[in-house]
Design an enzyme around this catalytic site. Structure first.
Site, short mmCIF file in Angstrom:
data_model
loop_
_atom_site.label_atom_id
_atom_site.label_comp_id
_atom_site.label_asym_id
_atom_site.label_seq_id
_atom_site.Cartn_x
_atom_site.Cartn_y
_atom_site.Cartn_z
N GLY A 165 0.79 -1.24 0.00
CA GLY A 165 0.00 0.00 0.00
C GLY A 165 0.82 1.28 0.00
O GLY A 165 0.25 2.36 0.19
N TRP B 1 2.35 2.87 -2.52
CA TRP B 1 1.94 3.76 -3.61
C TRP B 1 0.53 4.28 -3.36
O TRP B 1 0.19 5.40 -3.73
CB TRP B 1 1.99 3.03 -4.96
CG TRP B 1 3.36 2.97 -5.58
CD1 TRP B 1 4.54 2.83 -4.90
CD2 TRP B 1 3.69 3.06 -6.96
NE1 TRP B 1 5.58 2.82 -5.80
CE2 TRP B 1 5.10 2.95 -7.06
CE3 TRP B 1 2.95 3.20 -8.13
CZ2 TRP B 1 5.77 3.00 -8.29
CZ3 TRP B 1 3.62 3.25 -9.35
CH2 TRP B 1 5.01 3.15 -9.43
N ASP C 252 -4.51 -5.81 -5.83
CA ASP C 252 -3.33 -6.69 -5.73
C ASP C 252 -3.80 -8.12 -5.47
O ASP C 252 -4.88 -8.34 -4.91
CB ASP C 252 -2.40 -6.23 -4.60
CG ASP C 252 -0.98 -6.77 -4.79
OD1 ASP C 252 -0.09 -5.97 -5.16
OD2 ASP C 252 -0.76 -8.00 -4.61
N ASP D 218 -6.69 -10.70 -8.98
CA ASP D 218 -5.72 -10.73 -10.08
C ASP D 218 -6.22 -9.78 -11.17
O ASP D 218 -7.29 -10.00 -11.74
CB ASP D 218 -5.64 -12.17 -10.60
CG ASP D 218 -4.63 -12.34 -11.72
OD1 ASP D 218 -4.28 -11.34 -12.36
OD2 ASP D 218 -4.22 -13.48 -11.95
N ASP E 71 2.92 -0.57 -10.17
CA ASP E 71 4.25 -1.04 -9.72
C ASP E 71 4.24 -2.56 -9.80
O ASP E 71 4.99 -3.23 -9.11
CB ASP E 71 4.44 -0.56 -8.27
CG ASP E 71 5.85 -0.72 -7.76
OD1 ASP E 71 6.78 -0.78 -8.58
OD2 ASP E 71 6.02 -0.78 -6.52
N LYS F 72 5.93 0.19 -13.83
CA LYS F 72 7.27 -0.40 -13.69
C LYS F 72 7.47 -1.33 -14.88
O LYS F 72 6.53 -1.99 -15.33
CB LYS F 72 7.36 -1.19 -12.38
CG LYS F 72 8.65 -2.00 -12.30
CD LYS F 72 9.12 -2.23 -10.91
CE LYS F 72 8.26 -3.20 -10.14
NZ LYS F 72 8.60 -3.13 -8.73
C1 LIG Z 1 6.58 -4.28 -5.95
S1 LIG Z 1 5.04 -4.86 -5.34
C2 LIG Z 1 4.09 -3.40 -5.20
C3 LIG Z 1 4.46 -2.51 -4.06
C4 LIG Z 1 3.48 -1.35 -3.91
N1 LIG Z 1 3.56 -0.45 -5.05
C5 LIG Z 1 3.73 -0.53 -2.67
O1 LIG Z 1 4.26 0.57 -2.76
O2 LIG Z 1 3.36 -0.99 -1.57
C6 LIG Z 1 4.34 -5.63 -6.76
C7 LIG Z 1 2.99 -6.22 -6.53
O3 LIG Z 1 2.39 -6.66 -7.76
C8 LIG Z 1 1.44 -7.64 -7.39
N2 LIG Z 1 0.96 -8.41 -8.55
C9 LIG Z 1 1.67 -9.24 -9.36
N3 LIG Z 1 0.87 -9.79 -10.29
C10 LIG Z 1 -0.39 -9.30 -10.08
C11 LIG Z 1 -1.65 -9.49 -10.70
N4 LIG Z 1 -1.77 -10.30 -11.74
N5 LIG Z 1 -2.72 -8.83 -10.22
C12 LIG Z 1 -2.60 -8.00 -9.15
N6 LIG Z 1 -1.43 -7.78 -8.51
C13 LIG Z 1 -0.33 -8.42 -8.96
C14 LIG Z 1 2.22 -8.50 -6.38
O4 LIG Z 1 1.33 -9.26 -5.59
C15 LIG Z 1 2.97 -7.44 -5.60
O5 LIG Z 1 2.34 -7.12 -4.38
#
Ligand SMILES: C[S@@+](CC[C@H](N)C(=O)[O-])C[C@H]1O[C@@H](n2cnc3c(N)ncnc32)[C@H](O)[C@@H]1O
Length: 265
Positions: free
Chosen positions: A55, A57, A75, A91, A133, A173
């Protein structure tokens, strides 16, 4: 001083700063630095945060949108509530989760005292900014991780772009490497300004870069009309000889981490 030690030290520094400022993740500083340079989010905006756990961002987006704005985070992992935001667990590539976001937009549900998606002047409200992200679960095989990440980014573009207001912004990203130009070119067909940016807070992670897209065009440029970003990415990979043209064969020859991911219903 080894490079690895230096990178770990940098990460610890950002982590400590995040803790002292009440952010859930050091990645919050990446969005703060992107926002400082590009001013993507404005007070009162409706923002979609893709890949939002835990959370960080979302917290930064809420700060920027202020009390008149609203942020939706999605997420795979459940996050603790963030005041001023609606967190969805799901997802983003799955139809069922996409429908939850669409329903929130269409039905104008009340969230924390704000009406999300309430039509303004008879028009359906759309997102002003998409911030992503998103990162797949890393396998440690860079080619494979990078390929999956690019395909994920293309899917996020294709789902979210119709929900973004003309003039709106998109940041994602993206991992450097094969095929990245396919996504960058596709973004340039849809936004008037597209730039790669490495915030200081992510310099220690040399593989990631942020693609910052400003001012969504009312329609994609002619070459891209009727095409999806995923399709354009495939075409780019085919043109580069990285994947073979779709054939009747069950599996194309794969020369890097790329594979064709079957579409989800
Ligand atoms: C680097 S983290 C994000 C950190 C977040 N921006 C923060 O500041 O707290 C990347 C996230 O992408 C999520 N993610 C990956 N594939 C996903 C999908 N298909 N649907 C939703 N979230 C996904 C992962 O679960 C992970 O929590």
């Amino acid at each position: 001083m080894s490079k690895r030690w230096f990178q770990a030290h940098q990460r610890d520094t950002w982590r400590r700063q995040a803790r002292s400022k009440g952010y859930r993740a050091r990645s919050a500083f990446k969005l703060k630095q992107i926002q400082e340079k590009f001013q993507l989010i404005r007070p009162g905006d409706l923002v979609l945060d893709v890949g939002s756990h835990p959370g960080g961002w979302t917290q930064v987006s809420v700060e920027e949108t202020g009390s008149d704005g609203l942020v939706i985070g999605i997420d795979l992992l459940a996050s603790a509530p963030v005041e001023g935001a609606q967190m969805i667990t799901g997802d983003v590539t799955e139809k069922s989760s996409q429908e939850v976001i669409l329903e929130l937009l269409q039905e104008g549900q009340k969230v924390d005292g704000n009406f999300l998606g309430e039509p303004k002047n008879g028009k359906q409200r759309l997102f002003n900014s998409i911030v992503s992200d998103i990162s797949p679960k890393l396998t440690g095989q860079y080619d494979r991780d990078q390929a999956i990440s690019l395909e994920l980014v293309a899917t996020v573009f294709d789902f979210t772009l119709p929900l973004l207001v003309p003039g709106g912004s998109f940041v994602t990203k993206i991992f450097q490497g094969t095929g990245i130009e396919g996504i960058v070119n596709s973004a340039k067909q849809r936004f008037s300004r597209v730039q790669r940016f490495s915030p200081d807070a992510s310099r220690n992670s040399s593989s990631e870069v942020f693609l910052v897209c400003k001012n969504k065009l009312p329609k994609p440029k002619r070459e891209s009309r009727g095409k999806s970003v995923a399709q354009e990415l495939d075409e780019h990979l085919e043109a580069e000889g990285i994947i073979q043209q779709k054939s009747t064969e069950p599996e194309p020859e794969v020369k890097s981490g790329f594979r064709r991911i079957p579409k989800k219903e």
